[in-house]
Scaffold this motif. Structure first.
Motif, PDB file in Angstrom:
ATOM      1  N   UNK A  92       0.825  -1.216   0.000  1.00 50.45           N
ATOM      2  CA  UNK A  92       0.000   0.000   0.000  1.00 50.45           C
ATOM      3  C   UNK A  92       0.853   1.257   0.000  1.00 50.45           C
ATOM      4  N   UNK A  93       0.357   2.277  -0.695  1.00 48.79           N
ATOM      5  CA  UNK A  93       0.924   3.616  -0.651  1.00 48.79           C
ATOM      6  C   UNK A  93      -0.221   4.542  -0.268  1.00 48.79           C
ATOM      7  N   UNK A  94      -0.223   4.978   0.990  1.00 50.90           N
ATOM      8  CA  UNK A  94      -1.337   5.732   1.550  1.00 50.90           C
ATOM      9  C   UNK A  94      -1.014   7.220   1.494  1.00 50.90           C
ATOM     10  N   UNK A  95      -1.749   8.000   0.683  1.00 54.75           N
ATOM     11  CA  UNK A  95      -1.453   9.432   0.578  1.00 54.75           C
ATOM     12  C   UNK A  95      -1.889  10.187   1.838  1.00 54.75           C
ATOM     13  N   UNK A  96      -1.026  11.126   2.261  1.00 51.31           N
ATOM     14  CA  UNK A  96      -1.370  11.976   3.403  1.00 51.31           C
ATOM     15  C   UNK A  96      -0.502  13.227   3.351  1.00 51.31           C
ATOM     16  N   UNK A  97      -1.096  14.372   3.744  1.00 48.91           N
ATOM     17  CA  UNK A  97      -0.368  15.649   3.778  1.00 48.91           C
ATOM     18  C   UNK A  97       0.015  16.007   5.211  1.00 48.91           C
ATOM     19  N   UNK A 118      -5.822  11.108  12.396  1.00 48.80           N
ATOM     20  CA  UNK A 118      -6.669  10.172  13.145  1.00 48.80           C
ATOM     21  C   UNK A 118      -8.090  10.134  12.592  1.00 48.80           C
ATOM     22  N   UNK A 119      -8.626  11.299  12.226  1.00 50.34           N
ATOM     23  CA  UNK A 119      -9.982  11.348  11.659  1.00 50.34           C
ATOM     24  C   UNK A 119     -10.020  10.796  10.242  1.00 50.34           C
ATOM     25  N   UNK A 120      -9.100  11.238   9.403  1.00 49.81           N
ATOM     26  CA  UNK A 120      -9.095  10.813   8.001  1.00 49.81           C
ATOM     27  C   UNK A 120      -8.939   9.300   7.888  1.00 49.81           C
ATOM     28  N   UNK A 121      -8.113   8.725   8.736  1.00 45.09           N
ATOM     29  CA  UNK A 121      -7.846   7.283   8.672  1.00 45.09           C
ATOM     30  C   UNK A 121      -8.747   6.481   9.608  1.00 45.09           C
ATOM     31  N   UNK A 122      -9.667   7.186  10.295  1.00 49.55           N
ATOM     32  CA  UNK A 122     -10.566   6.538  11.264  1.00 49.55           C
ATOM     33  C   UNK A 122      -9.753   5.648  12.204  1.00 49.55           C
ATOM     34  N   UNK A 123      -8.697   6.230  12.750  1.00 50.54           N
ATOM     35  CA  UNK A 123      -7.747   5.487  13.569  1.00 50.54           C
ATOM     36  C   UNK A 123      -8.293   5.210  14.964  1.00 50.54           C
ATOM     37  N   UNK A 138      -9.768  -0.686   2.512  1.00 52.36           N
ATOM     38  CA  UNK A 138     -10.243  -1.966   3.000  1.00 52.36           C
ATOM     39  C   UNK A 138      -9.220  -2.816   3.738  1.00 52.36           C
ATOM     40  N   UNK A 139      -7.981  -2.281   3.891  1.00 47.67           N
ATOM     41  CA  UNK A 139      -6.936  -3.018   4.584  1.00 47.67           C
ATOM     42  C   UNK A 139      -6.724  -2.376   5.957  1.00 47.67           C
ATOM     43  N   UNK A 140      -6.741  -3.210   7.006  1.00 52.33           N
ATOM     44  CA  UNK A 140      -6.517  -2.726   8.363  1.00 52.33           C
ATOM     45  C   UNK A 140      -5.034  -2.824   8.697  1.00 52.33           C
TER      46      UNK A 140
END
Length: 144
Positions: A92-97, A118-123, A138-140
Motif C-alpha cells: 500500500x501507498x497511503x497518501x497523506x499531507x 486520526x480522523x481521516x484514517x478513522x484510527x 479496505x486493509x486494516x
C-alpha cells in the motif's frame, strides 16, 4: 494564582527523555530517506507535522500552504509548507499531507500524527497494547 498539585502528589511529565521511553510509532514515508520515522500520536494536535531535518533532499520544497501553529506553551510558529507524502505499508501507498516544520520545534521524534490523520484514517488508539490501528482501501493496519 495558586495551583494545586495533583491529589496523589505525583509529579507528572508531558515529555520524555528518549525515544525508547515514549509512545512513538514508526512509519515508513516515501520522503523519509529510507528510514522509518518516529511519530508521536497526539489527539490534541489539530494537524500533523513533520520535522524538515529528516526530509531535506528527499522532496522539492516550495513554500505554499503555510499555516500558523500554536504550541502547547502558547508560542506561534509558522510551518514551511504542506508536503504530500505516501505512507508505505506493505504494497500500500497511503497518501497523506503533513505540515513541514523546522528542526527548532521542541519534539524528540520526527513529527506528530494529529487529529487530521486520526480522523481521516478513522484510527483507533489502544493504550493498553500501545497500538494505532487504521484502515485504508479496505486493509486494516496496526502499528506498534
Amino acid at each position: 494564582m495558586i495551583r494545586e498539585h495533583p491529589p496523589n502528589h505525583l509529579l507528572y511529565s508531558v515529555g520524555c527523555g528518549s525515544l525508547e521511553n515514549c509512545d512513538y510509532i514508526m512509519l515508513d514515508l516515501d520522503v523519509g530517506n529510507r528510514q522509518k520515522l518516529h511519530l508521536l500520536v497526539d489527539s490534541g494536535a489539530g494537524i500533523s507535522l513533520l520535522k524538515s531535518r529528516r526530509l531535506l533532499g528527499t522532496a522539492e520544497l516550495k513554500p505554499r500552504d503555510r499555516v500558523q501553529v500554536k504550541s502547547v506553551e502558547g508560542s506561534i510558529i509558522e510551518t514551511h509548507k504542506s508536503i504530500e507524502t505516501k505512507i508505505l505499508e506493505g504494497s500500500l501507498q497511503i497518501p497523506f499531507c503533513f505540515q513541514l516544520v523546522s528542526k527548532q520545534v521542541d519534539l524528540l521524534g520526527d513529527g506528530i500524527l494529529g487529529r487530521d490523520f486520526l480522523k481521516q484514517m478513522q484510527a483507533q488508539i489502544c493504550y493498553q497494547s500501545k497500538t494505532l490501528t487504521f484502515t485504508y482501501a479496505g486493509v486494516t493496519i496496526t502499528n506498534h
